[in-house]
Design a protein around this motif. Sequence first.
Motif, PDB file in Angstrom:
ATOM      1  N   ARG A  63      34.376  15.590   4.945  1.00  0.00           N
ATOM      2  CA  ARG A  63      33.116  16.229   5.311  1.00  0.00           C
ATOM      3  C   ARG A  63      31.943  15.690   4.497  1.00  0.00           C
ATOM      4  O   ARG A  63      30.827  15.523   5.007  1.00  0.00           O
ATOM      5  N   ASP A  64      32.165  15.380   3.199  1.00  0.00           N
ATOM      6  CA  ASP A  64      31.056  15.109   2.284  1.00  0.00           C
ATOM      7  C   ASP A  64      30.871  13.637   1.952  1.00  0.00           C
ATOM      8  O   ASP A  64      29.809  13.262   1.428  1.00  0.00           O
ATOM      9  N   VAL A  65      31.877  12.785   2.227  1.00  0.00           N
ATOM     10  CA  VAL A  65      31.778  11.373   1.846  1.00  0.00           C
ATOM     11  C   VAL A  65      32.003  10.504   3.089  1.00  0.00           C
ATOM     12  O   VAL A  65      32.921  10.771   3.883  1.00  0.00           O
ATOM     13  N   ALA A  66      31.171   9.473   3.241  1.00  0.00           N
ATOM     14  CA  ALA A  66      31.239   8.607   4.430  1.00  0.00           C
ATOM     15  C   ALA A  66      32.338   7.560   4.256  1.00  0.00           C
ATOM     16  O   ALA A  66      32.093   6.428   3.827  1.00  0.00           O
ATOM     17  N   VAL A  67      33.583   7.940   4.535  1.00  0.00           N
ATOM     18  CA  VAL A  67      34.706   6.991   4.550  1.00  0.00           C
ATOM     19  C   VAL A  67      35.414   7.133   5.899  1.00  0.00           C
ATOM     20  O   VAL A  67      35.421   8.218   6.489  1.00  0.00           O
ATOM     21  N   ASP A  68      36.011   6.048   6.393  1.00  0.00           N
ATOM     22  CA  ASP A  68      36.596   6.061   7.736  1.00  0.00           C
ATOM     23  C   ASP A  68      38.098   6.277   7.718  1.00  0.00           C
ATOM     24  O   ASP A  68      38.789   5.956   8.667  1.00  0.00           O
ATOM     25  N   ARG A  69      38.603   6.818   6.631  1.00  0.00           N
ATOM     26  CA  ARG A  69      40.032   7.076   6.527  1.00  0.00           C
ATOM     27  C   ARG A  69      40.238   8.364   5.737  1.00  0.00           C
ATOM     28  O   ARG A  69      39.406   8.721   4.913  1.00  0.00           O
ATOM     29  N   PRO A  70      41.308   9.058   5.999  1.00  0.00           N
ATOM     30  CA  PRO A  70      41.575  10.274   5.232  1.00  0.00           C
ATOM     31  C   PRO A  70      41.936   9.936   3.784  1.00  0.00           C
ATOM     32  O   PRO A  70      42.633   8.953   3.524  1.00  0.00           O
ATOM     33  N   VAL A  71      41.413  10.739   2.893  1.00  0.00           N
ATOM     34  CA  VAL A  71      41.758  10.595   1.478  1.00  0.00           C
ATOM     35  C   VAL A  71      42.768  11.683   1.156  1.00  0.00           C
ATOM     36  O   VAL A  71      42.487  12.876   1.308  1.00  0.00           O
ATOM     37  N   THR A  72      43.960  11.278   0.762  1.00  0.00           N
ATOM     38  CA  THR A  72      45.037  12.226   0.461  1.00  0.00           C
ATOM     39  C   THR A  72      45.420  12.098  -1.006  1.00  0.00           C
ATOM     40  O   THR A  72      44.957  11.202  -1.714  1.00  0.00           O
ATOM     41  N   ALA A  73      46.295  13.001  -1.427  1.00  0.00           N
ATOM     42  CA  ALA A  73      46.747  12.983  -2.818  1.00  0.00           C
ATOM     43  C   ALA A  73      48.186  13.447  -2.875  1.00  0.00           C
ATOM     44  O   ALA A  73      48.646  14.244  -2.047  1.00  0.00           O
ATOM     45  N   SER A  74      48.877  12.972  -3.865  1.00  0.00           N
ATOM     46  CA  SER A  74      50.229  13.427  -4.167  1.00  0.00           C
ATOM     47  C   SER A  74      50.185  14.221  -5.465  1.00  0.00           C
ATOM     48  O   SER A  74      49.311  13.987  -6.317  1.00  0.00           O
ATOM     49  N   MET A  75      51.139  15.127  -5.631  1.00  0.00           N
ATOM     50  CA  MET A  75      51.060  16.006  -6.793  1.00  0.00           C
ATOM     51  C   MET A  75      52.454  16.373  -7.278  1.00  0.00           C
ATOM     52  O   MET A  75      53.365  16.624  -6.486  1.00  0.00           O
ATOM     53  N   GLY A  76      52.568  16.405  -8.594  1.00  0.00           N
ATOM     54  CA  GLY A  76      53.779  16.907  -9.235  1.00  0.00           C
ATOM     55  C   GLY A  76      53.421  18.148 -10.036  1.00  0.00           C
ATOM     56  O   GLY A  76      52.466  18.137 -10.821  1.00  0.00           O
ATOM     57  N   VAL A  77      54.201  19.196  -9.831  1.00  0.00           N
ATOM     58  CA  VAL A  77      53.908  20.482 -10.475  1.00  0.00           C
ATOM     59  C   VAL A  77      55.119  20.924 -11.261  1.00  0.00           C
ATOM     60  O   VAL A  77      56.251  20.908 -10.735  1.00  0.00           O
ATOM     61  N   ILE A  78      54.889  21.341 -12.501  1.00  0.00           N
ATOM     62  CA  ILE A  78      55.970  21.885 -13.306  1.00  0.00           C
ATOM     63  C   ILE A  78      55.520  23.220 -13.882  1.00  0.00           C
ATOM     64  O   ILE A  78      54.426  23.347 -14.439  1.00  0.00           O
ATOM     65  N   GLU A  79      56.352  24.227 -13.683  1.00  0.00           N
ATOM     66  CA  GLU A  79      56.075  25.569 -14.181  1.00  0.00           C
ATOM     67  C   GLU A  79      57.077  25.892 -15.273  1.00  0.00           C
ATOM     68  O   GLU A  79      58.292  25.885 -15.040  1.00  0.00           O
ATOM     69  N   VAL A  80      56.555  26.169 -16.453  1.00  0.00           N
ATOM     70  CA  VAL A  80      57.426  26.388 -17.608  1.00  0.00           C
ATOM     71  C   VAL A  80      57.013  27.692 -18.284  1.00  0.00           C
ATOM     72  O   VAL A  80      56.057  27.715 -19.082  1.00  0.00           O
ATOM     73  N   PRO A  81      57.653  28.805 -17.997  1.00  0.00           N
ATOM     74  CA  PRO A  81      57.314  30.063 -18.648  1.00  0.00           C
ATOM     75  C   PRO A  81      57.472  29.973 -20.164  1.00  0.00           C
ATOM     76  O   PRO A  81      58.283  29.177 -20.662  1.00  0.00           O
ATOM     77  N   ILE A  82      56.742  30.803 -20.863  1.00  0.00           N
ATOM     78  CA  ILE A  82      56.780  30.794 -22.320  1.00  0.00           C
ATOM     79  C   ILE A  82      58.186  31.074 -22.820  1.00  0.00           C
ATOM     80  O   ILE A  82      58.676  30.425 -23.755  1.00  0.00           O
ATOM     81  N   ASP A  83      58.862  32.043 -22.178  1.00  0.00           N
ATOM     82  CA  ASP A  83      60.193  32.413 -22.667  1.00  0.00           C
ATOM     83  C   ASP A  83      61.239  31.349 -22.368  1.00  0.00           C
ATOM     84  O   ASP A  83      62.323  31.370 -22.944  1.00  0.00           O
ATOM     85  N   ALA A  84      60.944  30.419 -21.447  1.00  0.00           N
ATOM     86  CA  ALA A  84      61.887  29.338 -21.171  1.00  0.00           C
ATOM     87  C   ALA A  84      61.794  28.246 -22.222  1.00  0.00           C
ATOM     88  O   ALA A  84      62.814  27.754 -22.715  1.00  0.00           O
TER      89      ALA A  84
END
Length: 581
Positions: free
Chosen positions: A511-532
């Motif tokens: 919507r905001d940037v004039a590019v002719d291709r979709p910009v995607t991203a990959s993500m790695g998420v790690i959840e580490v509780p305090i008690d763990a």
Amino acid sequence: MFGGRSWGLFLHVAILVLAIFLPAQLLAASPAPGSPAQHDARHDHCVASGSSQASFQDAVRTARWECEDKSYSLVPGRTLLKFDLDPQAEQPRFLITRRTQLSRLQIQVIDSDGSRRDVSYRYDEMQPAMAGGFIKARLPALTDSSRQVIVGMDEVTSLMTLQQAYLAPGDPGDNEAGHDLLLLLAALCGMLLMPLLFNAAFYRVLREPFVLWHTALTISLMLTIIVNSGLSMHMVALSLSDLSRMTTIVFGLSVAAGGMFAHSFIEADRLNPVIRKALPWAALASLLISFAHANFPFVLRPWQSGIYYLCYLPILILYISVLVDALRRGSRAARFQLVGWLPLLGVGIIRIVSQFAPGLEPTDAMTLFYVGCVFEVLATTLGVTDRFMALKDQRDRARTEAQMLERLSERDTLTGLYNRRVLEERFAALRAEGFTTLALLDLDDFKSINDTFGHGVGDDVLRTVAKAMEPDADTIVVRMGGEEFALLLRGRNAHARAELRRTALTRIVARDVAVDRPVTASMGVIEVPIDAMPDAKFDTLYRRADVLLYEAKAAGRNKMLMERIQAFKHGHPPQPGRRAA
């Protein structure tokens, strides 16, 4: 502290009280000989004048009495008042009049057979009355044949002393109504002690000068009430001269303290600098005027009372200008000042107008003054409390922001996000605050965008991605470098909130940037509780999230791979749980 509805109610009550008291006080300034101060009091009298150098007997014998169209003047050295006695009424025992300086008071009683009895008083030989602001002098012995009382006043300094003189069988304040008034005024003085306690507590936290000036104002108003009422008789033994001097001086102190309070209380950008600079000079002028009038009452005696009130006129105009200018500039403090000052400004206007307006008797408007003291102290105490809370909030916010800046002081210049070094330094503290989910996000094939559209467009994409990440109180967003971002989250469904941001950036960039291709991203998420993992290090979790990130890229990009480290179970190490999106 003081919402719009509460402020409106308070202002309406103030206006209602003023609407009742101002006309009443102005009417009280008109001559009203038919309104005795107490039962069997004798107000009607004739007036004559002469020289204070002549003997009192000669002055009485040669007096030319004015009984209908009476005119009072301070120019003659002596003024005579003649009261006719009613044989059917209770005999008076006292002359009652306003407490203002005079050099001598002489009283003569004339019987029907022409016999006369005299008594003479210096000013300090008279007594203060229990009715505030009045003095009393005992008459010579009266008999059933006594027909007239002649009063001679030498070197009178105020017209009120002449106009408000009357004969009474007793002290006008020594009755049930007078005692009730004293109790009310004593309660008012007790109430004034509360703001002093508040100020002591406030000043320990906020070393602001307006707190000290409010303390000075409260003390001076309390002293003004005491010396103007019959309370002074029950608290301290003072001569009439000392009491008169104190009355004038503490009034000047109240005016000065009120001006200095406004000078320090009204916000810095809400009052014309010229007006603000004039306030200390007005305070100084008030002190000098009151000191001179109190200590040298006979220097310009015939005109001094008028000069005294005229000198306060510019101060009154200045204080009104303070309110008008500050309110016009949107001062919040001036709203409290408006409620506090209106009755007292009304007192000032009444005193000056009644002093000079033809047909009005001078009045000090004490009823309105007492009401004004209540309004002044209540309104300014609320104002001080309101300012205290505002300043405390400002300082708390400043302290919080300073702490945050101290913790997160370095930002990425392109995106405005925090940078990696800050995250590394504060990682343990942020985990202790509940940020237990780390997400690493990397734009897919970002190099091709730079190569195709140029680094300017690439920078636009990075800035837009930063906005799409939407940092908030539970989400800290960091630019790790290049096209890699990190999110540190706390609260429920942290991984889902991270995933919403990842999927939203494609739409927002398109919507905001004039590019002719979709910009995607990959993500790695790690959840580490305090008690763990209570002692989890940033590098450890970062490396694990980085592995998940590149596994997501290897699985086809535009994906999220999530792993949650379960809490320790007895005899078992922490167990990872994986989830892909």
